[in-house]
Every structure is written in C-alpha cells, then in structure tokens.
Design a protein around this motif. Structure first.
Motif, PDB file in Angstrom:
ATOM      1  N   ILE A   1     -34.721 -11.297 118.748  1.00 53.84           N
ATOM      2  CA  ILE A   1     -34.656  -9.982 118.109  1.00 53.84           C
ATOM      3  C   ILE A   1     -33.935  -8.949 118.965  1.00 53.84           C
ATOM      4  O   ILE A   1     -34.198  -8.821 120.164  1.00 53.84           O
ATOM      5  CB  ILE A   1     -36.092  -9.465 117.817  1.00 53.84           C
ATOM      6  N   VAL A   2     -33.038  -8.212 118.318  1.00 59.43           N
ATOM      7  CA  VAL A   2     -32.518  -6.961 118.900  1.00 59.43           C
ATOM      8  C   VAL A   2     -33.262  -5.821 118.206  1.00 59.43           C
ATOM      9  O   VAL A   2     -33.329  -5.779 116.970  1.00 59.43           O
ATOM     10  CB  VAL A   2     -30.994  -6.816 118.697  1.00 59.43           C
ATOM     11  N   PHE A   3     -33.850  -4.922 119.000  1.00 56.57           N
ATOM     12  CA  PHE A   3     -34.603  -3.795 118.464  1.00 56.57           C
ATOM     13  C   PHE A   3     -33.786  -2.514 118.635  1.00 56.57           C
ATOM     14  O   PHE A   3     -33.242  -2.258 119.713  1.00 56.57           O
ATOM     15  CB  PHE A   3     -35.941  -3.654 119.207  1.00 56.57           C
ATOM     16  N   MET A   4     -33.716  -1.703 117.586  1.00 58.58           N
ATOM     17  CA  MET A   4     -32.982  -0.431 117.635  1.00 58.58           C
ATOM     18  C   MET A   4     -33.909   0.717 117.262  1.00 58.58           C
ATOM     19  O   MET A   4     -34.523   0.699 116.188  1.00 58.58           O
ATOM     20  CB  MET A   4     -31.795  -0.451 116.667  1.00 58.58           C
ATOM     21  N   GLY A   5     -34.012   1.708 118.132  1.00 57.64           N
ATOM     22  CA  GLY A   5     -34.868   2.859 117.850  1.00 57.64           C
ATOM     23  C   GLY A   5     -34.722   3.909 118.930  1.00 57.64           C
ATOM     24  O   GLY A   5     -34.141   3.644 119.982  1.00 57.64           O
TER      25      GLY A   5
ATOM     26  N   ASN B   1     -47.120  -9.274 120.333  1.00 56.94           N
ATOM     27  CA  ASN B   1     -47.294 -10.409 119.423  1.00 56.94           C
ATOM     28  C   ASN B   1     -46.385 -11.587 119.807  1.00 56.94           C
ATOM     29  O   ASN B   1     -46.148 -12.489 118.997  1.00 56.94           O
ATOM     30  CB  ASN B   1     -47.066  -9.984 117.979  1.00 56.94           C
ATOM     31  N   ASN B   2     -45.870 -11.526 121.031  1.00 57.85           N
ATOM     32  CA  ASN B   2     -45.117 -12.634 121.649  1.00 57.85           C
ATOM     33  C   ASN B   2     -43.798 -12.979 120.968  1.00 57.85           C
ATOM     34  O   ASN B   2     -43.351 -14.122 120.992  1.00 57.85           O
ATOM     35  CB  ASN B   2     -46.001 -13.903 121.743  1.00 57.85           C
ATOM     36  N   TYR B   3     -43.174 -11.975 120.359  1.00 57.66           N
ATOM     37  CA  TYR B   3     -41.813 -12.186 119.846  1.00 57.66           C
ATOM     38  C   TYR B   3     -40.812 -11.891 120.951  1.00 57.66           C
ATOM     39  O   TYR B   3     -41.050 -11.013 121.802  1.00 57.66           O
ATOM     40  CB  TYR B   3     -41.552 -11.286 118.630  1.00 57.66           C
ATOM     41  N   GLU B   4     -39.691 -12.587 120.916  1.00 58.70           N
ATOM     42  CA  GLU B   4     -38.679 -12.428 121.970  1.00 58.70           C
ATOM     43  C   GLU B   4     -37.719 -11.288 121.627  1.00 58.70           C
ATOM     44  O   GLU B   4     -37.051 -11.315 120.598  1.00 58.70           O
ATOM     45  CB  GLU B   4     -37.886 -13.736 122.138  1.00 58.70           C
ATOM     46  N   ILE B   5     -37.662 -10.300 122.522  1.00 63.45           N
ATOM     47  CA  ILE B   5     -36.711  -9.191 122.376  1.00 63.45           C
ATOM     48  C   ILE B   5     -35.546  -9.458 123.328  1.00 63.45           C
ATOM     49  O   ILE B   5     -35.711  -9.409 124.552  1.00 63.45           O
ATOM     50  CB  ILE B   5     -37.378  -7.832 122.729  1.00 63.45           C
ATOM     51  N   VAL B   6     -34.375  -9.756 122.764  1.00 62.17           N
ATOM     52  CA  VAL B   6     -33.220 -10.086 123.618  1.00 62.17           C
ATOM     53  C   VAL B   6     -32.405  -8.837 123.986  1.00 62.17           C
ATOM     54  O   VAL B   6     -31.574  -8.869 124.883  1.00 62.17           O
ATOM     55  CB  VAL B   6     -32.310 -11.153 122.967  1.00 62.17           C
TER      56      VAL B   6
ATOM     57  N   LYS C   1     -22.980 -11.082 122.161  1.00 62.44           N
ATOM     58  CA  LYS C   1     -23.335 -11.952 123.287  1.00 62.44           C
ATOM     59  C   LYS C   1     -24.855 -12.164 123.399  1.00 62.44           C
ATOM     60  O   LYS C   1     -25.324 -13.154 123.944  1.00 62.44           O
ATOM     61  CB  LYS C   1     -22.790 -11.353 124.587  1.00 62.44           C
ATOM     62  N   LEU C   2     -25.629 -11.197 122.872  1.00 58.77           N
ATOM     63  CA  LEU C   2     -27.097 -11.317 122.922  1.00 58.77           C
ATOM     64  C   LEU C   2     -27.596 -12.449 122.030  1.00 58.77           C
ATOM     65  O   LEU C   2     -28.717 -12.910 122.176  1.00 58.77           O
ATOM     66  CB  LEU C   2     -27.755  -9.991 122.490  1.00 58.77           C
ATOM     67  N   ASP C   3     -26.743 -12.864 121.081  1.00 60.47           N
ATOM     68  CA  ASP C   3     -27.043 -14.008 120.213  1.00 60.47           C
ATOM     69  C   ASP C   3     -28.370 -13.848 119.461  1.00 60.47           C
ATOM     70  O   ASP C   3     -29.165 -14.775 119.358  1.00 60.47           O
ATOM     71  CB  ASP C   3     -27.042 -15.302 121.048  1.00 60.47           C
ATOM     72  N   ALA C   4     -28.618 -12.633 118.951  1.00 64.54           N
ATOM     73  CA  ALA C   4     -29.822 -12.388 118.156  1.00 64.54           C
ATOM     74  C   ALA C   4     -29.649 -13.000 116.767  1.00 64.54           C
ATOM     75  O   ALA C   4     -28.540 -13.039 116.240  1.00 64.54           O
ATOM     76  CB  ALA C   4     -30.066 -10.889 118.037  1.00 64.54           C
ATOM     77  N   ASN C   5     -30.769 -13.451 116.185  1.00 67.93           N
ATOM     78  CA  ASN C   5     -30.684 -13.903 114.785  1.00 67.93           C
ATOM     79  C   ASN C   5     -31.338 -12.896 113.831  1.00 67.93           C
ATOM     80  O   ASN C   5     -31.341 -13.082 112.621  1.00 67.93           O
ATOM     81  CB  ASN C   5     -31.266 -15.309 114.601  1.00 67.93           C
ATOM     82  N   LEU C   6     -31.910 -11.808 114.405  1.00 68.89           N
ATOM     83  CA  LEU C   6     -32.541 -10.762 113.586  1.00 68.89           C
ATOM     84  C   LEU C   6     -32.479  -9.430 114.320  1.00 68.89           C
ATOM     85  O   LEU C   6     -32.621  -9.394 115.551  1.00 68.89           O
ATOM     86  CB  LEU C   6     -34.013 -11.130 113.315  1.00 68.89           C
TER      87      LEU C   6
END
Length: 315
Positions: free
Chosen positions: A6-10, A25-30, A79-84
């Motif tokens: 995940i890439v998070f924007m805020g 909740n153990n999700y990966e933030i790339v 390059k971060l290769d996020a899928n969401l």
C-alpha cells in the motif's frame, strides 16, 4: 488472496489516525505521500504535515511532491511497486497516479456520499443541522468524490456536538471502514455501488471568511449550528462594535437561550459573568471567544477586564 502493498496519501491529523490503524492491522505500507512543508506562524518557519510527522516517527518511506505529474515523482512512485493506494484528506490526483496500482486507488471521505462531496464535509453536516453522517470508501475516478462506493458507515450527530468532536469520532469509524475495505480488496470480494446524481445533493464547500461569518438575521438554531460546526477551527466570527471601537471576534462556544423578547437583534447584554447576544428567538450566550491579539478565553474571563456599553452590538 493477494498480499497488499500500500501507498498511503494524506495530510492532516484525520489521516494519521487512519494510517496508524492500517499499520496496527499488519498491512504493509511501502510509501507515504503527503503535502510539501509550508511556512506557518509569525516566524514563517516550515511546518510539517501531521502525516509527515507520523511517517518520520515510524520510519516510513516518505515522498512530498509539489507536482503530482512530475516525471521524477512518478518514477519514484512506480518504483515502490504498490498494488493499492489509499487516500485520506489529500488532494485531487491526476489519472496517471490513481490508475497506477493494479488494484486501484480508494479514498475515505467523511460523509455519506453522494452528499457532502468536497473539502469540509464534517463542518457542513453540522452547519446544516444534519442528525446523521458517516464515512464512505470509494474508488477514485476523474472527478472529486464521485467514484464507485465500496462501503459506508453511519453515525448519529448529537444536537450539541462540535466539528472537533465529530472529527475525532469519524476518524475512529473511518479507521474501521478502511480496514474492512482493505480486507474486501485483499480477498477479492469487493462489490461497488455507483453514486446516483440528483439536483438535491448537498455540497461541502470550501470554508472561507464569508461563509464563516455569523449572520444575526438568521434563526438562533442556524447561528448555533454554524458556531459548533466551525469549532474548534476555523471558527465562526462576527464584528463587535462599541462606540468607535470595532473588533472581528471568533466565537468558539455558545449556548442557546430560547426566550421571547422585543430587543434589537445583535444587541450585547453583559453582567460581570455573562455575555449574551440578542437573536431572533432568544439569546446566544457566549461561553468562549477570542478577540484580536488575545488568546481564546471564557467570556467570564474577558468580562473581568473588559466592559461593554449599552450601545454595543454584534454585526
């Protein structure tokens, strides 16, 4: 089941609560994308966004693009290769950004869409006297807050709740909604609902000096809703005039006193402890306020050092 990257924007505090819940909740933030630093205050020192401060404290990979279409930023993002991508209180994204991840980009909005699309949904729900609101997650498209909805959660608004109090509750409800949305996307069980368009959809306009000004010709309830809907920020305000003196004053908190009278609207009535403004159908008792150049204070504190004449008026 596909593991989420995940890439998070805020940017603001509201987004921090959501980001923190995603991580817990153990999700990966790339990667984390937030606004560029801005000069603030009298010294014009550079101020970090709330999301940047959180990202630095938690050693998250941080990007602060000034231009979301900039080729070097787009290359870094790829390059971060996020899928969401998850967006909470950020800014409008160009298509090249929101279409980048395989599983799409979803936004959390602090209203029950399609009502209150726009910049200030929490404030306007209270200003307009709504008795319920909520949060909605939806996949981003090329317009503002119009994409296909994933899920929503509803909550009641109490008749005395301020925007600050509702903000904090919606941050918790929003955190639950985002985690549920992540679970649906991860398991491939997402179903969406297209937003219906109609002429009576309510809008969450950007707040400015004009729409934050108290109009004393309005009903006491409308004035009261404006004050609580703008507290603790950016605050409802009015002009107080006493003889040759005139001040633009922020009202933080007030309460309604319903009473029949034949007094002039806007007149200010004070005792040693109380400050009331005459409104159509009663009085607005001022609990806390801020005069220019002073700190916010209780009306009773202000009246310790300041007196108003019988001709003083709120305009």
């Amino acid at each position: 089941m596909e593991k989420l990257r995940i890439v998070f924007m805020g940017t603001p505090e509201f987004a921090v609560g959501i980001l923190d819940t995603i991580i817990k909740n153990n999700y990966e933030i790339v990667g984390v994308i937030t606004a560029a630093d801005k000069p603030a205050g009298r010294g014009q020192k550079l101020k970090f966004s709330a999301v940047k401060e959180y990202a630095l404290e938690n050693n998250l990979n941080l990007l602060q693009p000034t231009n979301l279409k900039d080729e070097s930023f787009l290359a870094e993002l790829k390059k971060l290769d996020a899928n969401l991508q998850v967006v909470v209180a950020f800014r409008m994204l160009p298509e090249v950004v929101w279409k980048m991840p395989k599983l799409g980009t979803f936004n959390l909005h602090a209203s029950l869409l399609p009502d209150y699309r726009g910049a200030a949904p929490i404030n306007w729900a209270i200003i307009n006297g709504e008795t319920k609101t909520g949060v909605t997650t939806f996949f981003i498209d090329d317009k503002i807050d119009t994409g296909a909805m994933i899920l929503s959660k509803e909550t009641a608004i109490s008749s005395t709740e301020s925007a600050g109090e509702l903000h904090d509750r919606l941050m918790l409800i929003g955190s639950e909604a985002v985690v549920e949305t992540l679970s649906l996307i991860e398991s491939g069980n997402t179903t969406t609902t297209i937003q219906t368009e109609s002429s009576d959809i309510k809008t969450a306009y950007k707040l400015n000096k004009e729409n934050c000004k108290i109009e004393f010709s309005k009903s006491s309830v409308e004035i009261y809703n404006l004050i609580r809907g703008l507290s603790p920020y950016p605050n409802a305000w009015c002009c107080i005039k006493d003889g040759t003196e005139e001040w633009n004053v922020k009202i933080y908190e007030a309460k309604l006193v319903a009473e029949t009278h034949n007094l002039e609207i806007g007149s200010i009535i004070t005792t040693k402890k109380e400050m009331k403004i005459v409104v159509k159908d009663g009085f607005l008792e001022i609990i806390s306020l801020q005069f220019p150049g002073k700190k916010a204070m209780k009306a009773s504190e202000l009246l310790n050092g300041m007196t108003f004449s019988e001709k003083s008026k709120a305009l």
